[in-house]
Scaffold this motif. Sequence first.
Motif, PDB file in Angstrom:
ATOM      1  N   ASP A  25     -66.421 133.035 -42.472  1.00  0.00           N
ATOM      2  CA  ASP A  25     -68.270 132.073 -41.536  1.00  0.00           C
ATOM      3  C   ASP A  25     -68.855 131.819 -42.865  1.00  0.00           C
ATOM      4  O   ASP A  25     -69.744 131.213 -42.096  1.00  0.00           O
ATOM      5  CB  ASP A  25     -68.405 132.592 -40.533  1.00  0.00           C
ATOM      6  CG  ASP A  25     -67.450 132.346 -39.697  1.00  0.00           C
ATOM      7  OD1 ASP A  25     -66.555 131.502 -39.133  1.00  0.00           O
ATOM      8  OD2 ASP A  25     -67.188 132.969 -38.527  1.00  0.00           O
ATOM      9  N   SER A  26     -68.949 132.884 -43.148  1.00  0.00           N
ATOM     10  CA  SER A  26     -69.752 133.169 -44.460  1.00  0.00           C
ATOM     11  C   SER A  26     -69.825 131.985 -46.140  1.00  0.00           C
ATOM     12  O   SER A  26     -70.939 131.583 -46.492  1.00  0.00           O
ATOM     13  CB  SER A  26     -70.320 134.738 -45.347  1.00  0.00           C
ATOM     14  OG  SER A  26     -68.976 134.625 -45.805  1.00  0.00           O
ATOM     15  N   ALA A  27     -69.214 131.389 -45.908  1.00  0.00           N
ATOM     16  CA  ALA A  27     -68.550 130.034 -47.050  1.00  0.00           C
ATOM     17  C   ALA A  27     -67.879 128.869 -45.625  1.00  0.00           C
ATOM     18  O   ALA A  27     -67.367 128.706 -45.049  1.00  0.00           O
ATOM     19  CB  ALA A  27     -67.500 130.889 -47.486  1.00  0.00           C
ATOM     20  N   SER A  28     -68.421 127.901 -46.308  1.00  0.00           N
ATOM     21  CA  SER A  28     -68.184 126.983 -46.116  1.00  0.00           C
ATOM     22  C   SER A  28     -67.386 125.718 -47.169  1.00  0.00           C
ATOM     23  O   SER A  28     -67.686 125.509 -48.241  1.00  0.00           O
ATOM     24  CB  SER A  28     -69.089 125.564 -45.470  1.00  0.00           C
ATOM     25  OG  SER A  28     -69.881 125.152 -45.690  1.00  0.00           O
ATOM     26  N   ASP A  29     -66.449 124.761 -47.447  1.00  0.00           N
ATOM     27  CA  ASP A  29     -66.042 123.864 -47.491  1.00  0.00           C
ATOM     28  C   ASP A  29     -66.286 122.704 -46.344  1.00  0.00           C
ATOM     29  O   ASP A  29     -66.122 122.427 -45.154  1.00  0.00           O
ATOM     30  CB  ASP A  29     -64.451 123.943 -47.635  1.00  0.00           C
ATOM     31  CG  ASP A  29     -63.947 125.005 -48.293  1.00  0.00           C
ATOM     32  OD1 ASP A  29     -64.547 125.218 -49.243  1.00  0.00           O
ATOM     33  OD2 ASP A  29     -63.152 125.969 -47.852  1.00  0.00           O
TER      34      ASP A  29
END
Length: 53
Positions: A25-29
């Motif tokens: 959840d701390s990174a997104s695409d």
Amino acid sequence: MENGLPEVIAYLAIASGDRKHAIDDSASDRIDIASYNKENLMHLTLPQVIFKR
């Protein structure tokens, strides 16, 4: 993505249902997929999904 939103949902379901995979959840695409009629693009920002063997 060849099968649109159902494919995205399937990948998220697989990742969330197996402990060897992860959803970060701390990174997104951001992905762009064609709408059902192939005339418009949908822009989705999703948590990063990490698949492991």
